[in-house]
Design a protein around this motif. Sequence first.
Motif, mmCIF file in Angstrom:
data_model
loop_
_atom_site.group_PDB
_atom_site.id
_atom_site.type_symbol
_atom_site.label_atom_id
_atom_site.label_comp_id
_atom_site.label_asym_id
_atom_site.label_seq_id
_atom_site.Cartn_x
_atom_site.Cartn_y
_atom_site.Cartn_z
ATOM 1 N N ALA A 139 -4.376 -83.970 -9.289
ATOM 2 C CA ALA A 139 -5.331 -84.392 -8.262
ATOM 3 C C ALA A 139 -5.339 -83.418 -7.087
ATOM 4 N N GLY A 140 -4.154 -82.914 -6.700
ATOM 5 C CA GLY A 140 -4.079 -81.952 -5.602
ATOM 6 C C GLY A 140 -4.782 -80.659 -5.934
ATOM 7 N N LEU A 141 -4.640 -80.200 -7.168
ATOM 8 C CA LEU A 141 -5.331 -78.982 -7.576
ATOM 9 C C LEU A 141 -6.843 -79.183 -7.550
ATOM 10 N N ALA A 142 -7.297 -80.319 -8.045
ATOM 11 C CA ALA A 142 -8.735 -80.592 -8.044
ATOM 12 C C ALA A 142 -9.288 -80.628 -6.621
ATOM 13 N N ARG A 143 -8.546 -81.254 -5.687
ATOM 14 C CA ARG A 143 -9.000 -81.297 -4.294
ATOM 15 C C ARG A 143 -9.084 -79.893 -3.697
ATOM 16 N N ALA A 144 -8.201 -79.003 -4.153
ATOM 17 C CA ALA A 144 -8.185 -77.640 -3.617
ATOM 18 C C ALA A 144 -9.331 -76.786 -4.143
ATOM 19 N N GLY A 145 -9.977 -77.242 -5.220
ATOM 20 C CA GLY A 145 -11.081 -76.472 -5.775
ATOM 21 C C GLY A 145 -10.830 -75.920 -7.165
ATOM 22 N N VAL A 146 -9.666 -76.249 -7.749
ATOM 23 C CA VAL A 146 -9.404 -75.857 -9.132
ATOM 24 C C VAL A 146 -10.350 -76.625 -10.041
ATOM 25 N N THR A 147 -10.891 -75.959 -11.069
ATOM 26 C CA THR A 147 -11.846 -76.602 -11.967
ATOM 27 C C THR A 147 -11.324 -76.766 -13.391
ATOM 28 N N ARG A 148 -10.211 -76.088 -13.703
ATOM 29 C CA ARG A 148 -9.814 -75.973 -15.113
ATOM 30 C C ARG A 148 -8.297 -75.840 -15.198
ATOM 31 N N MET A 149 -7.681 -76.523 -16.173
ATOM 32 C CA MET A 149 -6.252 -76.387 -16.409
ATOM 33 C C MET A 149 -6.033 -75.883 -17.829
ATOM 34 N N ARG A 175 0.086 -86.410 -22.061
ATOM 35 C CA ARG A 175 0.126 -86.893 -20.672
ATOM 36 C C ARG A 175 -0.558 -85.888 -19.739
ATOM 37 N N SER A 176 -0.279 -84.608 -19.933
ATOM 38 C CA SER A 176 -0.870 -83.583 -19.076
ATOM 39 C C SER A 176 -2.391 -83.570 -19.196
ATOM 40 N N VAL A 177 -2.852 -83.657 -20.430
ATOM 41 C CA VAL A 177 -4.307 -83.690 -20.642
ATOM 42 C C VAL A 177 -4.903 -84.909 -19.939
ATOM 43 N N GLY A 178 -4.240 -86.055 -20.053
ATOM 44 C CA GLY A 178 -4.740 -87.252 -19.386
ATOM 45 C C GLY A 178 -4.799 -87.100 -17.877
ATOM 46 N N PHE A 179 -3.750 -86.534 -17.276
ATOM 47 C CA PHE A 179 -3.737 -86.330 -15.825
ATOM 48 C C PHE A 179 -4.856 -85.367 -15.405
ATOM 49 N N ALA A 180 -5.037 -84.292 -16.181
ATOM 50 C CA ALA A 180 -6.084 -83.321 -15.849
ATOM 51 C C ALA A 180 -7.460 -83.968 -15.942
ATOM 52 N N ALA A 183 -8.273 -86.198 -13.078
ATOM 53 C CA ALA A 183 -8.571 -85.448 -11.858
ATOM 54 C C ALA A 183 -9.917 -84.740 -11.926
ATOM 55 N N GLY A 184 -10.572 -84.803 -13.083
ATOM 56 C CA GLY A 184 -11.877 -84.166 -13.228
ATOM 57 C C GLY A 184 -11.820 -82.710 -13.636
ATOM 58 N N LEU A 185 -10.667 -82.263 -14.156
ATOM 59 C CA LEU A 185 -10.507 -80.867 -14.559
ATOM 60 C C LEU A 185 -10.891 -80.674 -16.020
ATOM 61 N N ALA A 186 -11.519 -79.537 -16.329
ATOM 62 C CA ALA A 186 -11.688 -79.128 -17.714
ATOM 63 C C ALA A 186 -10.316 -78.760 -18.271
ATOM 64 N N VAL A 187 -10.167 -78.868 -19.592
ATOM 65 C CA VAL A 187 -8.860 -78.666 -20.214
ATOM 66 C C VAL A 187 -8.952 -77.631 -21.329
ATOM 67 N N SER A 188 -8.011 -76.687 -21.291
ATOM 68 C CA SER A 188 -7.803 -75.752 -22.391
ATOM 69 C C SER A 188 -6.382 -75.925 -22.902
ATOM 70 N N LEU A 189 -6.193 -75.820 -24.209
ATOM 71 C CA LEU A 189 -4.864 -75.873 -24.817
ATOM 72 C C LEU A 189 -4.563 -74.530 -25.474
ATOM 73 N N ASP A 190 -3.347 -74.026 -25.242
ATOM 74 C CA ASP A 190 -2.881 -72.785 -25.855
ATOM 75 C C ASP A 190 -1.933 -73.109 -27.005
ATOM 76 N N LEU A 191 -2.160 -72.494 -28.146
ATOM 77 C CA LEU A 191 -1.311 -72.648 -29.316
ATOM 78 C C LEU A 191 -0.790 -71.286 -29.771
ATOM 79 N N ILE A 192 0.364 -71.273 -30.420
ATOM 80 C CA ILE A 192 0.947 -70.066 -31.015
ATOM 81 C C ILE A 192 1.275 -70.378 -32.473
ATOM 82 N N TYR A 193 0.912 -69.460 -33.377
ATOM 83 C CA TYR A 193 1.243 -69.679 -34.781
ATOM 84 C C TYR A 193 2.073 -68.526 -35.337
ATOM 85 N N GLY A 194 2.879 -68.871 -36.365
ATOM 86 C CA GLY A 194 3.701 -67.865 -37.005
ATOM 87 C C GLY A 194 5.129 -67.825 -36.518
ATOM 88 N N ALA A 195 5.599 -68.873 -35.849
ATOM 89 C CA ALA A 195 6.981 -68.908 -35.359
ATOM 90 C C ALA A 195 7.946 -68.954 -36.545
#
Length: 405
Positions: A139-149, A175-180, A183-195
Amino acid sequence: MGAALPVGEPAPADGALPADLTVDAEVDFGVYLHVPFCRVRCGYCDFNTYTATELRGARQDDYADTVQREIELSTGVLAARGPVRPAATVFFGGGTPTLLPAGDLARMLSGIRFAFGLVPGAEVTVEANPDTVTADLAAGLARAGVTRMSIGMQSAVPHVLAALDRSHDPAAVARSVGFAREAGLAVSLDLIYGAPGESLADWRTSVRTALELRPDHISAYALIIEEGTALARRIRRGEMPAPDDDLQADMYETADTEFAAAGYSWYEVSNWSTDAGTRSRHNLAYWRGADWWGYGPGAHSHITGLRWWNVTHPAAYAQRLAGGQSPAAGRERPDAAARHLESVMLRSRISEGLAISDLSDRGRRRIAGLIADGLIDGTAAVHGRVVLTRRGRLLADAVVRALTT
């Protein structure tokens, strides 16, 4: 952004741009803010990051003020060469930006807004480790003007996360996606493959878990073993297997198929989005050759073909700025051949493709063969563009070599 710096010429102490450099006011300008702090160092990571025991004279709670000094310096440097452009995108990367309080990130963003302004509808992204995201922080990030997590999920499978030395609980991602979202933020998820030890079934579990969360955007990167990392040492000692190229190719194809079936389209080799409006505009600016200023230790910048990079350690970075000097450690100005190679390499990676007219005569003569090999889309080529097929995306480096040598 790796910790090792390129070899270039010394940068001037005042950070001034070369006298013969003409800044194009029509080119988009972006901002990258590097936050080099992590709770633990992941075994695969060679980014310029520091845990609390590695800071040696630098303080996290002073960091926002230190970055503000570089912002002030950059304003003078750019204003000396013409009108200051507003920022079209701002990206807080790391490290783990969300280790800092939302108020510190907000102060850095306010510094950018005061110095340059933001274009209407500017994209402002913050990278986050799932374990650091709370409802108050989002919520604090959204108030500051952040649009995306952009949330570092990496995997949904505990043993894969353990192989990567990732410390978060897989449940923290949802949980993180839900909080974002709240707060009205767009959401991106990063994945890594081949571990090490990751099976195709493990990877499919991670892909499907990510899709169940319905992010706006997904990045999926093949694990690369970087020299000097803990993971590289374990593999060299035989404690873990090296990534298997054929398995990684199968994983890429699996992800692309699953993403497409769920309504996500690729727009860069390792990135998919629900529509054109949810693409990462900041990363697209890199691939299209726009201008940006990178703030923070080890950050890289680019203005009209000139590239420079900052000293890597937070203490050295703070010391230079406290003394009124630029933190830039070196810079370079690639020649026309190097710029052409980079343009082909970057623009061919995105779905809009590369104009065939931008290629050399030799490169244009290679198009037919690449179509025949199933690496370039024939229909796009008829319309004057080099666009990679799925097979071409897997062999993107080979396509670039064919087009430039």
